[in-house]
Structures are given as structure tokens and as C-alpha cells.
Design an enzyme around this catalytic site. Structure first.
Site, PDB file in Angstrom:
ATOM      1  N   ASP A 104      30.605  -2.574  25.499  1.00 37.47           N
ATOM      2  CA  ASP A 104      31.267  -2.068  24.297  1.00 37.47           C
ATOM      3  C   ASP A 104      32.784  -2.144  24.341  1.00 37.47           C
ATOM      4  OD1 ASP A 104      31.830  -0.215  26.223  1.00 37.47           O
ATOM      5  OD2 ASP A 104      30.369   1.251  25.514  1.00 37.47           O
ATOM      6  N   GLU A 126      23.245  -4.500  27.857  1.00 36.40           N
ATOM      7  CA  GLU A 126      23.520  -3.049  27.693  1.00 36.40           C
ATOM      8  C   GLU A 126      23.657  -2.707  26.203  1.00 36.40           C
ATOM      9  OE1 GLU A 126      27.174  -0.623  28.753  1.00 36.40           O
ATOM     10  OE2 GLU A 126      26.001  -0.277  30.561  1.00 36.40           O
ATOM     11  N   GLU A 140      34.651   2.702  21.660  1.00 35.15           N
ATOM     12  CA  GLU A 140      33.462   1.976  22.135  1.00 35.15           C
ATOM     13  C   GLU A 140      32.242   2.153  21.233  1.00 35.15           C
ATOM     14  OE1 GLU A 140      35.478   3.824  23.996  1.00 35.15           O
ATOM     15  OE2 GLU A 140      36.290   2.405  25.454  1.00 35.15           O
ATOM     16  N   HIS A 221      39.601   7.965  32.658  1.00 37.61           N
ATOM     17  CA  HIS A 221      40.413   6.961  31.975  1.00 37.61           C
ATOM     18  C   HIS A 221      40.213   6.925  30.466  1.00 37.61           C
ATOM     19  CE1 HIS A 221      37.170   4.170  30.859  1.00 37.61           C
ATOM     20  NE2 HIS A 221      36.588   4.538  31.983  1.00 37.61           N
ATOM     21  N   ARG A 223      40.185   6.817  26.560  1.00 38.98           N
ATOM     22  CA  ARG A 223      41.240   6.912  25.555  1.00 38.98           C
ATOM     23  C   ARG A 223      41.147   8.203  24.750  1.00 38.98           C
ATOM     24  NH1 ARG A 223      44.293   2.046  23.879  1.00 38.98           N
ATOM     25  NH2 ARG A 223      43.611   0.385  25.265  1.00 38.98           N
ATOM     26  N   HIS A 253      43.153   5.269  37.503  1.00 34.94           N
ATOM     27  CA  HIS A 253      43.184   4.115  36.597  1.00 34.94           C
ATOM     28  C   HIS A 253      44.644   3.744  36.327  1.00 34.94           C
ATOM     29  CE1 HIS A 253      42.600   1.719  32.974  1.00 34.94           C
ATOM     30  NE2 HIS A 253      41.283   1.756  33.147  1.00 34.94           N
TER      31      HIS A 253
HETATM   32  C1  UD1 Z   1      38.984  -0.455  28.830  1.00 32.54           C
HETATM   33  C2  UD1 Z   1      37.916  -0.413  27.721  1.00 32.54           C
HETATM   34  C3  UD1 Z   1      36.964   0.737  27.965  1.00 32.54           C
HETATM   35  C4  UD1 Z   1      36.401   0.714  29.362  1.00 32.54           C
HETATM   36  C5  UD1 Z   1      37.539   0.645  30.372  1.00 32.54           C
HETATM   37  C6  UD1 Z   1      37.005   0.501  31.773  1.00 32.54           C
HETATM   38  C7  UD1 Z   1      38.508  -1.087  25.433  1.00 32.54           C
HETATM   39  C8  UD1 Z   1      39.163  -0.715  24.168  1.00 32.54           C
HETATM   40  N1  UD1 Z   1      38.575  -0.185  26.432  1.00 32.54           N
HETATM   41  O1  UD1 Z   1      39.760   0.719  28.703  1.00 32.54           O
HETATM   42  O2  UD1 Z   1      35.906   0.634  27.032  1.00 32.54           O
HETATM   43  O3  UD1 Z   1      35.656   1.888  29.565  1.00 32.54           O
HETATM   44  O4  UD1 Z   1      38.342  -0.509  30.080  1.00 32.54           O
HETATM   45  O5  UD1 Z   1      37.988   0.745  32.729  1.00 32.54           O
HETATM   46  O6  UD1 Z   1      37.976  -2.174  25.558  1.00 32.54           O
HETATM   47  N2  UD1 Z   1      45.801  -1.766  33.354  1.00 32.54           N
HETATM   48  C9  UD1 Z   1      46.408  -2.359  34.447  1.00 32.54           C
HETATM   49  N3  UD1 Z   1      45.641  -3.128  35.279  1.00 32.54           N
HETATM   50  C10 UD1 Z   1      44.328  -3.341  35.075  1.00 32.54           C
HETATM   51  C11 UD1 Z   1      43.713  -2.717  33.982  1.00 32.54           C
HETATM   52  C12 UD1 Z   1      44.465  -1.944  33.135  1.00 32.54           C
HETATM   53  O7  UD1 Z   1      47.608  -2.209  34.661  1.00 32.54           O
HETATM   54  O8  UD1 Z   1      43.681  -4.061  35.862  1.00 32.54           O
HETATM   55  C13 UD1 Z   1      46.603  -0.916  32.445  1.00 32.54           C
HETATM   56  C14 UD1 Z   1      47.486  -1.752  31.491  1.00 32.54           C
HETATM   57  O9  UD1 Z   1      48.672  -1.070  31.250  1.00 32.54           O
HETATM   58  C15 UD1 Z   1      46.642  -1.798  30.210  1.00 32.54           C
HETATM   59  C16 UD1 Z   1      46.045  -0.414  30.226  1.00 32.54           C
HETATM   60  O10 UD1 Z   1      45.747  -0.151  31.608  1.00 32.54           O
HETATM   61  O11 UD1 Z   1      47.394  -2.065  29.049  1.00 32.54           O
HETATM   62  C17 UD1 Z   1      44.849  -0.196  29.357  1.00 32.54           C
HETATM   63  O12 UD1 Z   1      43.857  -1.198  29.542  1.00 32.54           O
HETATM   64  P1  UD1 Z   1      42.714  -1.376  28.378  1.00 32.54           P
HETATM   65  O13 UD1 Z   1      41.756  -2.417  28.840  1.00 32.54           O
HETATM   66  O14 UD1 Z   1      43.356  -1.547  27.061  1.00 32.54           O
HETATM   67  O15 UD1 Z   1      42.060   0.037  28.315  1.00 32.54           O
HETATM   68  P2  UD1 Z   1      41.200   0.833  29.351  1.00 32.54           P
HETATM   69  O16 UD1 Z   1      41.573   2.273  29.170  1.00 32.54           O
HETATM   70  O17 UD1 Z   1      41.261   0.221  30.680  1.00 32.54           O
HETATM   71  N1  UDP Z   2      34.740   1.611  40.021  1.00 35.64           N
HETATM   72  C1  UDP Z   2      35.325   0.867  41.036  1.00 35.64           C
HETATM   73  N2  UDP Z   2      36.492   1.328  41.592  1.00 35.64           N
HETATM   74  C2  UDP Z   2      37.097   2.459  41.185  1.00 35.64           C
HETATM   75  C3  UDP Z   2      36.498   3.216  40.139  1.00 35.64           C
HETATM   76  C4  UDP Z   2      35.318   2.759  39.570  1.00 35.64           C
HETATM   77  O1  UDP Z   2      34.801  -0.170  41.432  1.00 35.64           O
HETATM   78  O2  UDP Z   2      38.149   2.823  41.733  1.00 35.64           O
HETATM   79  C5  UDP Z   2      33.511   1.105  39.389  1.00 35.64           C
HETATM   80  C6  UDP Z   2      32.361   2.067  39.309  1.00 35.64           C
HETATM   81  O3  UDP Z   2      31.540   1.947  40.439  1.00 35.64           O
HETATM   82  C7  UDP Z   2      31.638   1.641  38.040  1.00 35.64           C
HETATM   83  C8  UDP Z   2      32.726   1.046  37.202  1.00 35.64           C
HETATM   84  O4  UDP Z   2      33.834   0.811  38.050  1.00 35.64           O
HETATM   85  O5  UDP Z   2      30.688   0.625  38.282  1.00 35.64           O
HETATM   86  C9  UDP Z   2      33.106   1.957  36.082  1.00 35.64           C
HETATM   87  O6  UDP Z   2      34.260   1.486  35.462  1.00 35.64           O
HETATM   88  P1  UDP Z   2      35.158   2.385  34.539  1.00 35.64           P
HETATM   89  O7  UDP Z   2      34.967   3.819  34.873  1.00 35.64           O
HETATM   90  O8  UDP Z   2      36.528   1.804  34.596  1.00 35.64           O
HETATM   91  O9  UDP Z   2      34.600   2.045  33.087  1.00 35.64           O
HETATM   92  P2  UDP Z   2      33.403   2.630  32.208  1.00 35.64           P
HETATM   93  O10 UDP Z   2      32.149   2.520  33.004  1.00 35.64           O
HETATM   94  O11 UDP Z   2      33.757   4.027  31.845  1.00 35.64           O
HETATM   95  O12 UDP Z   2      33.404   1.731  31.003  1.00 35.64           O
END
Ligand code: UD1
Ligand code: UDP
Length: 384
Positions: A104, A126, A140, A221, A223, A253
Site C-alpha cells: 500500500d 498483500e 495507505e 514511523h 505519518r 526511522h
Molecule cells: C513509507 C510508506 C509507508 C511505509 C513506510 C515503511 C508511503 C506514502 N509511505 O513511509 O506506507 O509504511 O515507507 O517504512 O508510501 N528516508 C531516508 N532514507 C530511507 C528512507 C527514508 O532518509 O532509506 C527519509 C527521507 O527523508 C524521506 C522520508 O524518510 O523523504 C520519508 O520517506 P517516505 O517513503 O516518504 O515515507 P515513510 O514514512 O518512510
Molecule cells: N525492519 C528492519 N529493520 C529495522 C526495522 C524494521 O529490517 O530497523 C523490518 C521489519 O522486520 C519488517 C519491516 O522492516 O519486516 C517493516 O517495515 P516498516 O516498519 O518500515 O514498514 P511497515 O511494515 O509499517 O509498512
């Protein structure tokens, strides 16, 4: 819809961009690549960067395309626009017979939309998770509804998610209960660690520092929790850390909205280790070490029950009621007082702890990827 000719393999474009999608799709990519009926092309959007790379490195996946879209503190609008145009361009170049997306995220939603604009059938891994509230989780819940309206095959992890799709009038013949591929991923990484323990040995210093303490693992993490929700979570962590029998390990995160709050609230607490995101083997090690997980993550809600680890879910609703149903997960919301009360009960009441700490696998048996690949192969067979 584009059809695979019977004498060539089906070209399937697998699209993902964030850590959880990578974790949940690498077992499917492994299965597709091992199957001569398919030509598997991998496109990563780079919605995440370091957290995505951690997963594809351990899984041994070399993407054919990498859009590298991530920007610091990216907005949903800019992210969505960049993903849609970038993924569309890749589809025009690859000309796949089918497109696969997972879950999602913005990458999954735009991947499905770009495929739809090209009348390509979409395989949704999923499928069918629903909280019933478009702002929890945000965005999501709407992303997955959009994908649900587009997908050709819906791979629901559980009967509950399959039922949600049927209730939305999705053709029942297009909905298949496969289990969640996260269990495939968890089993795969567990075997890798058994064979090569050094893959997960990087927490040794923390294990020594916190020897004798009861470990609580934390991730956060979402939003919809930005601002007040995260501040309350930080407050709860501070209060839990006031116990000297407990240590909290918190891979934070990298989203700046998360880091800012946690750095301000938790810096300098001796029994709180705020660390960089862990790669998957090390996160599996943290799951093994901890007594309780405190999280707002989707994936962790699925992994913890499989390992018999009680998980307190810092959300108002969940689209994964199965963990609550089997008793390993409990919704505690984002009120600091409630979080502290619930975790104290688990730490101080042995019976309450034991009632939750039982391994259950409501999310799958570790064979979801094989089922998904076979179902797609059957689908192609029926078309030719
Ligand atoms: C995203 C997904 C969320 C998912 C989550 C898993 C959307 C809208 N959100 O949220 O559904 O649960 O990923 O973790 O698709 N950043 C880094 N390095 C990284 C990743 C992120 O620096 O490797 C920082 C960046 O500043 C980036 C911010 O995190 O802009 C947000 O990343 P984004 O993918 O937009 O949102 P998540 O909160 O990670
Ligand atoms: N995870 C990881 N390292 C971390 C935190 C989480 O590998 O430091 C893994 C965790 O085992 C799970 C996945 O990341 O499989 C979950 O990702 P996240 O919580 O970012 O996203 P969500 O599942 O909420 O979309």
C-alpha cells in the site's frame, strides 16, 4: 490487456521501493527468477534509499531499473508525481506482460496506476487489508483501495483480507488466499542466520551493555502519528526507561519528522539505544532478543506473532486484526499513559505475559511466494 504468447516466457515487471515492500517481495522475486516460465524484471523506485538497499543487498537482488526518486522529507504530492511518470517510462521500455506490486505504499499505488494506464494486468501481493478508516493508516488505506480497484489478481494474505475484497464486490474468482510473504522472508533470513551467525552479530555490543536487562524493541514511523502522536510515544518511552530493569533498543526511522521528535525527547537516556535502521538479519536478531515489541509498523505486527513475541501496537486501528485475534498483538493507541500501563502489565504480570507470548502464524506458513507464482502461471495457462 496484454497477453503473453504461449511460446515465450511471461515478462513480469516487479515494482517496489520501500523497505517493507522489498522484504515482502524478495521471496517472490527469488521464486520468479527460478522459474523458466517467467522473465522477471525488477524496477525499484528508490522511494527509500539506504533502507531499501539494506534489503536488496542481503536478498542478492540487482535491480534492472532504479528510479532513485527519494528526496529528504519528501511530500506525498511530489513523491507520487515522480513515481507515476518514472514508473510509466519504465513500463514503456520494458513492455511487460504483467506488473506486480505489493501492499500500500506510494510506489505500489503509482505502479498499479501506471500499469492500468497501459492496460497491463496487475498482480497485487498483500491485497485486501482494510482498517475502514481512510486516515488510519494514512495514506495507505486509500492507496490499497486504489490498487484493489485496478488489480487483476488479488493475493490476500488471510481469509479476513479476502473477505474484505469480496465485500467490495471484487470478483471472488480473482481473489486467492496465499498467506503473507513476510513469513517466507522471515523463514529465509532465519535460515541464513543459522548458517552464518555473523550476519546478525552486530548487536553484540548492545547485548553486553544491556546484559541482565529486559529488552523492549521499538519502531515508529507512521505519518498519521507525526506531531502529537510521536511526542506521546516519546513520552511513553521516557517513562518506561525510568525502570532500571529495562532497556529499549530503538532503530529510528530516518524520516526527519521522526528523528527530530525522538532526538529531542530521548537523547542522553542511558537505557535507551537509539540506533540506525537495522538490516533484516539484525532486526530478526532484535526480535529474538526482546521481551516485548512496541511498534506502529505493519510488518512487525506480522512477524512478532510468528515468533511468539508480544507486540503492543501504537495505533488506533489495525488492518491486521489477525495478530490481535490470536492474542499476540494488542492495540494500545498513542496515549502515553495507556502505553506505559500496558507495557508495565506485560513486564510485571507473568500470567499476562504468558497469555500473549505464544507463537502463532495467522499470516502464513512460509509458502506464499510459491503459491503466488503458481497462481500467476495458471492464469497465463488459462489465457493461452
Ligand atoms: C513509507 C510508506 C509507508 C511505509 C513506510 C515503511 C508511503 C506514502 N509511505 O513511509 O506506507 O509504511 O515507507 O517504512 O508510501 N528516508 C531516508 N532514507 C530511507 C528512507 C527514508 O532518509 O532509506 C527519509 C527521507 O527523508 C524521506 C522520508 O524518510 O523523504 C520519508 O520517506 P517516505 O517513503 O516518504 O515515507 P515513510 O514514512 O518512510
Ligand atoms: N525492519 C528492519 N529493520 C529495522 C526495522 C524494521 O529490517 O530497523 C523490518 C521489519 O522486520 C519488517 C519491516 O522492516 O519486516 C517493516 O517495515 P516498516 O516498519 O518500515 O514498514 P511497515 O511494515 O509499517 O509498512
Amino acid at each position: 490487456m496484454s497477453k503473453a504468447p504461449s511460446n515465450v516466457s511471461t515478462r513480469i515487471l516487479v515494482v517496489f521501493g520501500t523497505r517493507p515492500e522489498a522484504i515482502k517481495l524478495f521471496p517472490v522475486v527469488h521464486a520468479l527468477k527460478a522459474d523458466p516460465r517467467f522473465e522477471c524484471v525488477v524496477c525499484v523506485s528508490g522511494q527509500h534509499r539506504d533502507m531499501l538497499d539494506q534489503v536488496i543487498d542481503i536478498a542478492g537482488i540487482v535491480p534492472d531499473f532504479d528510479l532513485d526518486v527519494m528526496q529528504p522529507d519528501q511530500t506525498l504530492d511530489a513523491l507520487t508525481a515522480n513515481l507515476l511518470t518514472g514508473l510509466g517510462r519504465v513500463m514503456d521500455e520494458v513492455r511487460p506482460h504483467r506488473v506486480m506490486v505489493q501492499g500500500d505504499t506510494a510506489t505500489a499505488m503509482t505502479g498499479a496506476l501506471a500499469a492500468y494506464y497501459r492496460k497491463l494486468p496487475v498482480d497485487h501481493v498483500e491485497a485486501g487489508l482494510r482498517s475502514g478508516n481512510i486516515y488510519h493508516p494514512w495514506p495507505e488505506e486509500v492507496n490499497r483501495k486504489v490498487i484493489g480497484g485496478i488489480a487483476d489478481l488479488h493475493f490476500a494474505p488471510t481469509e479476513t483480507s479476502a473477505r474484505a475484497l469480496r465485500q467490495e464486490n471484487v470478483d471472488p474468482a480473482r481473489v486467492h488466499v496465499t498467506g503473507n510473504t513476510v513469513i517466507d522472508a522471515l523463514q529465509w533470513v532465519t535460515k541464513r542466520i543459522e548458517a552464518s551467525p555473523e550476519l546478525a552479530s552486530g548487536l553484540a555490543d548492545l547485548e553486553t551493555r544491556f546484559a541482565g536487562k529486559r529488552i523492549v524493541g521499538v519502531t515508529s514511523h507512521r505519518r498519521e502519528n507525526f506531531g502529537g502522536g510521536l511526542e506521546a510515544i516519546a513520552d511513553a518511552i521516557r517513562r518506561i526507561a525510568a525502570r532500571d530493569d529495562v532497556a529499549l533498543i530503538f532503530p529510528v526511522h530516518p524520516n526527519p519528522n521522526v528523528r527530530r521528535v525522538m532526538d529531542d525527547a530521548l537523547a542522553g537516556l542511558g537505557n535507551v539505544a537509539m540506533i540506525e535502521p537495522l538490516d533484516y538479519p539484525h532486526f530478526a536478531r532484535l526480535l529474538a532478543l526482546c521481551e516485548v515489541m512496541l511498534t506502529d509498523s505493519g510488518g512487525v505486527q506480522e512477524e512478532a506473532p510468528a515468533l511468539g513475541k508480544p507486540v503492543l501496537v501504537m495505533r488506533e486501528t489495525t488492518e491486521r486484526p489477525e495478530g490481535v485475534g490470536v492474542g499476540t498483538a494488542k492495540l494500545v493507541g498513542t496515549c502515553a499513559e495507556t502505553i506505559v500501563t500496558e507495557i508495565s502489565t506485560l513486564l510485571d504480570d507473568k500470567a499476562a505475559y504468558e497469555a500473549m507470548a505464544r507463537a502463532h502464524n495467522p499470516f502464513g506458513d512460509g509458502h506464499a511466494s510459491e503459491r503466488i507464482v503458481e497462481l500467476i502461471a495458471n492464469e497465463i495457462g488459462n489465457q493461452t
